[in-house]
Design a protein around this motif. Structure first.
Motif, PDB file in Angstrom:
ATOM      1  N   LYS A  72       0.819  -1.210   0.000  1.00  0.00           N
ATOM      2  CA  LYS A  72       0.000   0.000   0.000  1.00  0.00           C
ATOM      3  C   LYS A  72       0.855   1.264   0.000  1.00  0.00           C
ATOM      4  N   VAL A  73       1.676   1.384  -1.053  1.00  0.00           N
ATOM      5  CA  VAL A  73       2.515   2.567  -1.207  1.00  0.00           C
ATOM      6  C   VAL A  73       2.711   2.832  -2.701  1.00  0.00           C
ATOM      7  N   GLY A  74       2.660   4.105  -3.090  1.00  0.00           N
ATOM      8  CA  GLY A  74       2.884   4.489  -4.476  1.00  0.00           C
ATOM      9  C   GLY A  74       4.071   5.427  -4.582  1.00  0.00           C
ATOM     10  N   TYR A  75       4.702   5.442  -5.760  1.00  0.00           N
ATOM     11  CA  TYR A  75       5.893   6.271  -5.958  1.00  0.00           C
ATOM     12  C   TYR A  75       6.060   6.584  -7.430  1.00  0.00           C
ATOM     13  N   GLY A  76       6.448   7.840  -7.718  1.00  0.00           N
ATOM     14  CA  GLY A  76       6.683   8.200  -9.108  1.00  0.00           C
ATOM     15  C   GLY A  76       6.964   9.678  -9.261  1.00  0.00           C
ATOM     16  N   ALA A  77       6.835  10.150 -10.502  1.00  0.00           N
ATOM     17  CA  ALA A  77       7.107  11.544 -10.846  1.00  0.00           C
ATOM     18  C   ALA A  77       5.790  12.284 -11.055  1.00  0.00           C
ATOM     19  N   GLN A  92       5.770  10.185  -3.154  1.00  0.00           N
ATOM     20  CA  GLN A  92       5.465   8.857  -2.634  1.00  0.00           C
ATOM     21  C   GLN A  92       4.393   9.037  -1.574  1.00  0.00           C
ATOM     22  N   TRP A  93       3.486   8.073  -1.503  1.00  0.00           N
ATOM     23  CA  TRP A  93       2.400   8.227  -0.542  1.00  0.00           C
ATOM     24  C   TRP A  93       1.926   6.878  -0.025  1.00  0.00           C
ATOM     25  N   THR A  94       1.362   6.945   1.174  1.00  0.00           N
ATOM     26  CA  THR A  94       0.688   5.809   1.784  1.00  0.00           C
ATOM     27  C   THR A  94      -0.761   6.219   2.027  1.00  0.00           C
ATOM     28  N   ALA A  95      -1.493   5.421   2.754  1.00  0.00           N
ATOM     29  CA  ALA A  95      -2.893   5.753   3.017  1.00  0.00           C
ATOM     30  C   ALA A  95      -3.042   6.963   3.926  1.00  0.00           C
ATOM     31  N   TYR A 120       9.856  16.077   1.896  1.00  0.00           N
ATOM     32  CA  TYR A 120       9.006  16.760   2.862  1.00  0.00           C
ATOM     33  C   TYR A 120       7.722  15.946   3.007  1.00  0.00           C
ATOM     34  N   SER A 121       7.249  15.809   4.217  1.00  0.00           N
ATOM     35  CA  SER A 121       6.055  14.997   4.441  1.00  0.00           C
ATOM     36  C   SER A 121       4.902  15.859   4.939  1.00  0.00           C
ATOM     37  N   ARG A 122       3.699  15.385   4.645  1.00  0.00           N
ATOM     38  CA  ARG A 122       2.472  16.020   5.118  1.00  0.00           C
ATOM     39  C   ARG A 122       1.377  14.966   5.176  1.00  0.00           C
ATOM     40  N   PRO A 123       0.359  15.202   5.965  1.00  0.00           N
ATOM     41  CA  PRO A 123      -0.754  14.243   5.984  1.00  0.00           C
ATOM     42  C   PRO A 123      -1.491  14.226   4.653  1.00  0.00           C
ATOM     43  N   LEU A 124      -1.966  13.078   4.240  1.00  0.00           N
ATOM     44  CA  LEU A 124      -2.796  12.984   3.049  1.00  0.00           C
ATOM     45  C   LEU A 124      -4.157  13.602   3.359  1.00  0.00           C
ATOM     46  N   GLN A 125      -4.578  14.561   2.542  1.00  0.00           N
ATOM     47  CA  GLN A 125      -5.855  15.231   2.742  1.00  0.00           C
ATOM     48  C   GLN A 125      -6.974  14.408   2.120  1.00  0.00           C
ATOM     49  N   ARG A 126      -7.964  14.095   2.892  1.00  0.00           N
ATOM     50  CA  ARG A 126      -9.062  13.281   2.384  1.00  0.00           C
ATOM     51  C   ARG A 126     -10.145  14.120   1.732  1.00  0.00           C
ATOM     52  N   PRO A 226       9.417  -1.894  -9.139  1.00  0.00           N
ATOM     53  CA  PRO A 226       9.110  -2.100  -7.717  1.00  0.00           C
ATOM     54  C   PRO A 226       9.346  -0.831  -6.905  1.00  0.00           C
ATOM     55  N   VAL A 227       8.443  -0.575  -5.967  1.00  0.00           N
ATOM     56  CA  VAL A 227       8.499   0.645  -5.168  1.00  0.00           C
ATOM     57  C   VAL A 227       9.448   0.457  -3.993  1.00  0.00           C
ATOM     58  N   ARG A 228      10.429   1.347  -3.894  1.00  0.00           N
ATOM     59  CA  ARG A 228      11.337   1.375  -2.755  1.00  0.00           C
ATOM     60  C   ARG A 228      10.904   2.515  -1.838  1.00  0.00           C
ATOM     61  N   PRO A 229      10.633   2.250  -0.568  1.00  0.00           N
ATOM     62  CA  PRO A 229      10.190   3.320   0.330  1.00  0.00           C
ATOM     63  C   PRO A 229      11.281   4.373   0.527  1.00  0.00           C
ATOM     64  N   VAL A 230      10.870   5.627   0.609  1.00  0.00           N
ATOM     65  CA  VAL A 230      11.805   6.691   0.925  1.00  0.00           C
ATOM     66  C   VAL A 230      12.063   6.658   2.429  1.00  0.00           C
ATOM     67  N   PRO A 231      13.157   7.258   2.879  1.00  0.00           N
ATOM     68  CA  PRO A 231      13.448   7.272   4.326  1.00  0.00           C
ATOM     69  C   PRO A 231      12.273   7.842   5.117  1.00  0.00           C
ATOM     70  N   GLY A 232      11.845   7.126   6.115  1.00  0.00           N
ATOM     71  CA  GLY A 232      10.751   7.578   6.969  1.00  0.00           C
ATOM     72  C   GLY A 232       9.413   6.986   6.622  1.00  0.00           C
ATOM     73  N   VAL A 233       9.310   6.315   5.481  1.00  0.00           N
ATOM     74  CA  VAL A 233       8.041   5.699   5.091  1.00  0.00           C
ATOM     75  C   VAL A 233       7.978   4.277   5.635  1.00  0.00           C
ATOM     76  N   THR A 234       6.869   3.960   6.271  1.00  0.00           N
ATOM     77  CA  THR A 234       6.664   2.611   6.794  1.00  0.00           C
ATOM     78  C   THR A 234       5.400   2.048   6.166  1.00  0.00           C
ATOM     79  N   PRO A 235       5.512   1.408   4.994  1.00  0.00           N
ATOM     80  CA  PRO A 235       4.318   0.827   4.359  1.00  0.00           C
ATOM     81  C   PRO A 235       3.709  -0.268   5.214  1.00  0.00           C
ATOM     82  N   THR A 236       2.402  -0.478   5.024  1.00  0.00           N
ATOM     83  CA  THR A 236       1.706  -1.531   5.746  1.00  0.00           C
ATOM     84  C   THR A 236       1.527  -2.724   4.842  1.00  0.00           C
ATOM     85  N   ARG A 237       1.502  -3.883   5.432  1.00  0.00           N
ATOM     86  CA  ARG A 237       1.291  -5.112   4.653  1.00  0.00           C
ATOM     87  C   ARG A 237      -0.125  -5.617   4.856  1.00  0.00           C
TER      88      ARG A 237
END
Length: 237
Positions: A72-77, A92-95, A120-126, A226-237
């Protein structure tokens, strides 16, 4: 089928590749079965390459990259279309969280290994952000189990027509409303799926409350990386 995102029910016509809608008609058992497994097939595949086109009054945004549906993680340009480059860069983003790496000259394709710094990180806005709503929807197009094929027609899913997309013969189907937290509930018409004869998802078109035009998510637009998490990202399984 898609949950946790504010989505406006869109009553638009589909006219891709010169085809016109022929429905809506009640799903056959085969069509319902394919619609029920389409998100599960994304999960089984592990991940898919995607392009997400996000409309906007000040110009659109286009994401090109990969989504890992198991972690549950996406990554790209990310690139702006018809606007300045202030939003360009890597993403890159998670839920729950969005990580952005601004770049004045973002590459057409993201590097396979994300940069170690500059994020830079921020909460995903729903609510209120067309980009974040689109990212959340794209991430939810994979599920670790099939949907209930018998309930789909009862909750408004229908067959709309046929099309040919990138050499694939597909059926266009409406899905239950994206307001559902899980499974098939809510009003129909908010989401349309382009699905192949084996249940493979090739395109999704969905109206979001913060955009006047629907978001379009296309699959297999490039090679899956394949998506490689950026530092600080903890994807869920």
């Amino acid at each position: 089928m898609i949950g946790g995102v504010a989505v406006a029910v869109a009553t638009f016509l589909i006219a891709d590749s010169g085809s016109a809608p022929a429905g809506p008609k009640t799903l056959t058992s085969d069509q319902a079965s394919r619609l029920a497994v389409t998100r599960f097939l994304n999960y089984q595949a592990g991940g898919r390459a995607v392009t997400v086109d996000v409309p906007g009054t000040a110009g659109g945004l286009t994401f090109t990259g990969s989504i890992d549906y198991r972690r549950k993680v996406g990554y790209g340009a990310l690139h702006g279309t018809g606007r300045d480059t202030s939003s360009d860069g890597l993403i890159q983003w998670t839920a729950t969280t969005v990580f952005v790496h601004p770049m004045g000259k973002a590459p057409a394709k993201a590097p396979a290994r994300p940069p170690e710094s500059g994020w830079y990180s921020r909460p995903l806005q729903r609510y209120g952000s067309s980009l974040d709503s689109s990212l959340a929807i794209a991430l939810k197009l994979g599920s670790d189990r099939p949907d209930n094929a018998e309930l789909l027609p009862q909750n408004g899913a229908a067959w709309v027509g046929q099309d040919r997309l990138d050499g694939h013969q597909v059926d266009i189907m409406t899905g239950p409303s994206a307001r559902a937290t899980s499974g098939p509930t809510g009003a129909a018409g908010a989401v349309r799926y382009w699905i192949g004869s084996d249940g493979t998802m090739y395109r999704v078109r969905v109206g979001v409350a913060s955009a006047s035009e629907p978001v379009v998510i296309d699959f297999d637009t490039q090679k899956y990386v394949p998506v490689r998490p950026v530092p600080g990202v903890t994807p869920t399984r």
